[in-house]
Write a protein that holds these residues in place. Structure first.
Motif, PDB file in Angstrom:
ATOM      1  N   TYR A  56       0.860  -1.177   0.000  1.00  0.00           N
ATOM      2  CA  TYR A  56       0.000   0.000   0.000  1.00  0.00           C
ATOM      3  C   TYR A  56       0.899   1.229   0.000  1.00  0.00           C
ATOM      4  N   VAL A  57       0.658   2.159  -0.924  1.00  0.00           N
ATOM      5  CA  VAL A  57       1.412   3.404  -0.992  1.00  0.00           C
ATOM      6  C   VAL A  57       0.397   4.543  -0.968  1.00  0.00           C
ATOM      7  N   GLU A  58       0.514   5.425   0.035  1.00  0.00           N
ATOM      8  CA  GLU A  58      -0.356   6.596   0.136  1.00  0.00           C
ATOM      9  C   GLU A  58       0.462   7.834  -0.219  1.00  0.00           C
ATOM     10  N   PHE A  59      -0.053   8.646  -1.134  1.00  0.00           N
ATOM     11  CA  PHE A  59       0.668   9.802  -1.645  1.00  0.00           C
ATOM     12  C   PHE A  59       0.230  11.104  -0.977  1.00  0.00           C
ATOM     13  N   GLU A  60       1.123  12.093  -0.981  1.00  0.00           N
ATOM     14  CA  GLU A  60       0.786  13.435  -0.525  1.00  0.00           C
ATOM     15  C   GLU A  60      -0.255  14.023  -1.476  1.00  0.00           C
ATOM     16  N   GLN A  61      -1.008  15.016  -1.022  1.00  0.00           N
ATOM     17  CA  GLN A  61      -2.142  15.556  -1.769  1.00  0.00           C
ATOM     18  C   GLN A  61      -1.775  16.056  -3.168  1.00  0.00           C
ATOM     19  N   GLU A  62      -0.719  16.839  -3.307  1.00  0.00           N
ATOM     20  CA  GLU A  62      -0.350  17.366  -4.621  1.00  0.00           C
ATOM     21  C   GLU A  62       0.062  16.251  -5.577  1.00  0.00           C
ATOM     22  N   VAL A  63       0.744  15.254  -5.062  1.00  0.00           N
ATOM     23  CA  VAL A  63       1.157  14.126  -5.891  1.00  0.00           C
ATOM     24  C   VAL A  63      -0.062  13.311  -6.303  1.00  0.00           C
ATOM     25  N   SER A  64      -1.037  13.203  -5.413  1.00  0.00           N
ATOM     26  CA  SER A  64      -2.270  12.478  -5.731  1.00  0.00           C
ATOM     27  C   SER A  64      -2.975  13.104  -6.925  1.00  0.00           C
ATOM     28  N   LYS A  65      -3.023  14.431  -6.957  1.00  0.00           N
ATOM     29  CA  LYS A  65      -3.662  15.128  -8.083  1.00  0.00           C
ATOM     30  C   LYS A  65      -2.902  14.844  -9.383  1.00  0.00           C
ATOM     31  N   ARG A  66      -1.594  14.913  -9.317  1.00  0.00           N
ATOM     32  CA  ARG A  66      -0.770  14.659 -10.504  1.00  0.00           C
ATOM     33  C   ARG A  66      -0.916  13.214 -10.978  1.00  0.00           C
ATOM     34  N   LEU A  67      -0.958  12.293 -10.028  1.00  0.00           N
ATOM     35  CA  LEU A  67      -1.101  10.877 -10.366  1.00  0.00           C
ATOM     36  C   LEU A  67      -2.411  10.636 -11.112  1.00  0.00           C
ATOM     37  N   LYS A  68      -3.474  11.272 -10.662  1.00  0.00           N
ATOM     38  CA  LYS A  68      -4.759  11.119 -11.355  1.00  0.00           C
ATOM     39  C   LYS A  68      -4.650  11.643 -12.783  1.00  0.00           C
ATOM     40  N   GLN A  69      -4.052  12.820 -12.956  1.00  0.00           N
ATOM     41  CA  GLN A  69      -3.925  13.419 -14.283  1.00  0.00           C
ATOM     42  C   GLN A  69      -3.130  12.532 -15.241  1.00  0.00           C
TER      43      GLN A  69
END
Length: 123
Positions: A56-69
Protein backbone atom coordinates in the motif's frame (compact mmCIF):
# COMPACT_ATOMS: atom_id res chain seq x y z
CA UNK A 1 -10.80 0.03 0.82
CA UNK A 2 -9.33 -1.24 -2.44
CA UNK A 3 -7.44 1.12 -4.68
CA UNK A 4 -7.59 0.92 -8.45
CA UNK A 5 -4.13 -0.30 -9.42
CA UNK A 6 -4.70 -3.98 -10.06
CA UNK A 7 -1.72 -6.16 -10.62
CA UNK A 8 -2.73 -9.47 -12.05
CA UNK A 9 0.90 -10.53 -12.27
CA UNK A 10 3.79 -8.80 -10.54
CA UNK A 11 6.33 -9.87 -13.14
CA UNK A 12 9.33 -7.87 -14.19
CA UNK A 13 8.89 -6.71 -17.76
CA UNK A 14 11.16 -4.83 -20.14
CA UNK A 15 10.83 -1.06 -20.23
CA UNK A 16 8.53 0.23 -22.95
CA UNK A 17 10.38 3.54 -23.20
CA UNK A 18 7.42 5.68 -22.08
CA UNK A 19 9.19 7.41 -19.22
CA UNK A 20 10.16 11.05 -19.51
CA UNK A 21 12.13 11.07 -16.24
CA UNK A 22 15.53 9.63 -15.44
CA UNK A 23 14.73 6.62 -13.29
CA UNK A 24 18.35 5.56 -12.84
CA UNK A 25 18.22 6.30 -9.12
CA UNK A 26 15.42 6.10 -6.59
CA UNK A 27 12.07 4.34 -6.56
CA UNK A 28 9.36 5.33 -9.03
CA UNK A 29 5.72 4.50 -9.81
CA UNK A 30 5.40 5.73 -13.37
CA UNK A 31 6.93 9.20 -13.35
CA UNK A 32 6.19 9.78 -9.64
CA UNK A 33 9.34 9.57 -7.55
CA UNK A 34 8.85 7.93 -4.17
CA UNK A 35 10.49 10.22 -1.62
CA UNK A 36 9.68 12.18 1.53
CA UNK A 37 7.90 14.95 -0.39
CA UNK A 38 5.66 12.63 -2.41
CA UNK A 39 4.69 9.72 -0.13
CA UNK A 40 2.85 9.72 3.21
CA UNK A 41 3.41 6.03 3.91
CA UNK A 42 4.19 2.61 2.52
CA UNK A 43 3.00 -0.54 4.21
CA UNK A 44 2.64 -4.24 3.58
CA UNK A 45 -0.63 -6.14 3.78
CA UNK A 46 -2.29 -9.34 2.64
CA UNK A 47 -5.10 -9.90 0.13
CA UNK A 48 -7.19 -12.68 1.67
CA UNK A 49 -9.17 -13.33 -1.53
CA UNK A 50 -6.05 -13.95 -3.61
CA UNK A 51 -3.92 -15.21 -0.70
CA UNK A 52 -1.10 -12.90 -1.78
CA UNK A 53 0.94 -10.17 -0.06
CA UNK A 54 0.12 -6.58 -0.98
CA UNK A 55 1.86 -3.22 -0.84
CA UNK A 56 0.00 0.00 0.00
CA UNK A 57 1.41 3.40 -0.99
CA UNK A 58 -0.36 6.60 0.14
CA UNK A 59 0.67 9.80 -1.64
CA UNK A 60 0.79 13.44 -0.53
CA UNK A 61 -2.14 15.56 -1.77
CA UNK A 62 -0.35 17.37 -4.62
CA UNK A 63 1.16 14.13 -5.89
CA UNK A 64 -2.27 12.48 -5.73
CA UNK A 65 -3.66 15.13 -8.08
CA UNK A 66 -0.77 14.66 -10.50
CA UNK A 67 -1.10 10.88 -10.37
CA UNK A 68 -4.76 11.12 -11.35
CA UNK A 69 -3.92 13.42 -14.28
CA UNK A 70 -1.18 11.23 -15.68
CA UNK A 71 -3.05 7.94 -15.29
CA UNK A 72 -6.29 8.88 -17.09
CA UNK A 73 -4.76 8.24 -20.54
CA UNK A 74 -2.91 5.13 -19.31
CA UNK A 75 -5.94 2.97 -18.42
CA UNK A 76 -5.45 -0.48 -19.91
CA UNK A 77 -1.71 0.04 -20.19
CA UNK A 78 1.15 -0.95 -17.94
CA UNK A 79 2.54 1.42 -15.31
CA UNK A 80 6.16 0.68 -14.49
CA UNK A 81 7.49 0.48 -10.96
CA UNK A 82 11.27 0.93 -10.90
CA UNK A 83 14.07 0.95 -8.36
CA UNK A 84 17.42 2.42 -9.39
CA UNK A 85 16.67 2.04 -13.08
CA UNK A 86 15.44 -1.56 -12.85
CA UNK A 87 11.79 -2.32 -13.59
CA UNK A 88 10.49 -4.50 -10.76
CA UNK A 89 6.87 -4.65 -11.92
CA UNK A 90 4.63 -3.43 -14.73
CA UNK A 91 1.05 -3.71 -13.51
CA UNK A 92 -1.89 -3.06 -15.81
CA UNK A 93 -3.74 0.09 -14.82
CA UNK A 94 -7.43 -0.81 -14.52
CA UNK A 95 -8.69 2.75 -13.92
CA UNK A 96 -7.17 6.16 -13.15
CA UNK A 97 -5.46 6.45 -9.79
CA UNK A 98 -7.79 8.96 -8.17
CA UNK A 99 -7.90 7.96 -4.50
CA UNK A 100 -4.48 9.26 -3.45
CA UNK A 101 -3.20 5.76 -2.74
CA UNK A 102 -2.55 2.46 -4.46
CA UNK A 103 -2.70 -1.10 -3.26
CA UNK A 104 -1.03 -3.72 -5.39
CA UNK A 105 0.41 -7.17 -5.17
CA UNK A 106 3.68 -6.75 -3.34
CA UNK A 107 6.95 -6.99 -5.20
CA UNK A 108 9.53 -9.50 -3.96
CA UNK A 109 10.66 -8.88 -0.36
CA UNK A 110 13.93 -7.17 -1.27
CA UNK A 111 12.18 -4.79 -3.65
CA UNK A 112 9.51 -4.00 -1.04
CA UNK A 113 12.18 -3.09 1.51
CA UNK A 114 13.76 -0.80 -1.08
CA UNK A 115 10.45 0.90 -1.88
CA UNK A 116 9.54 1.25 1.81
CA UNK A 117 12.80 3.10 2.52
CA UNK A 118 12.36 5.82 -0.11
CA UNK A 119 9.62 7.85 1.64
CA UNK A 120 12.21 8.62 4.32
CA UNK A 121 14.71 9.99 1.77
CA UNK A 122 14.56 13.65 0.71
CA UNK A 123 13.71 14.20 -2.97
Amino acid sequence: MRYPLSILACATLASRGQSTSDHSSGAWIGDIKLCAASVKRVSRGFDEAQALPTMYVEFEQEVSKRLKQITVPLVGQQLEITINGRVIASPTLMEPLSEGAVEMLAPPEGAFVGIAAYPEIPC
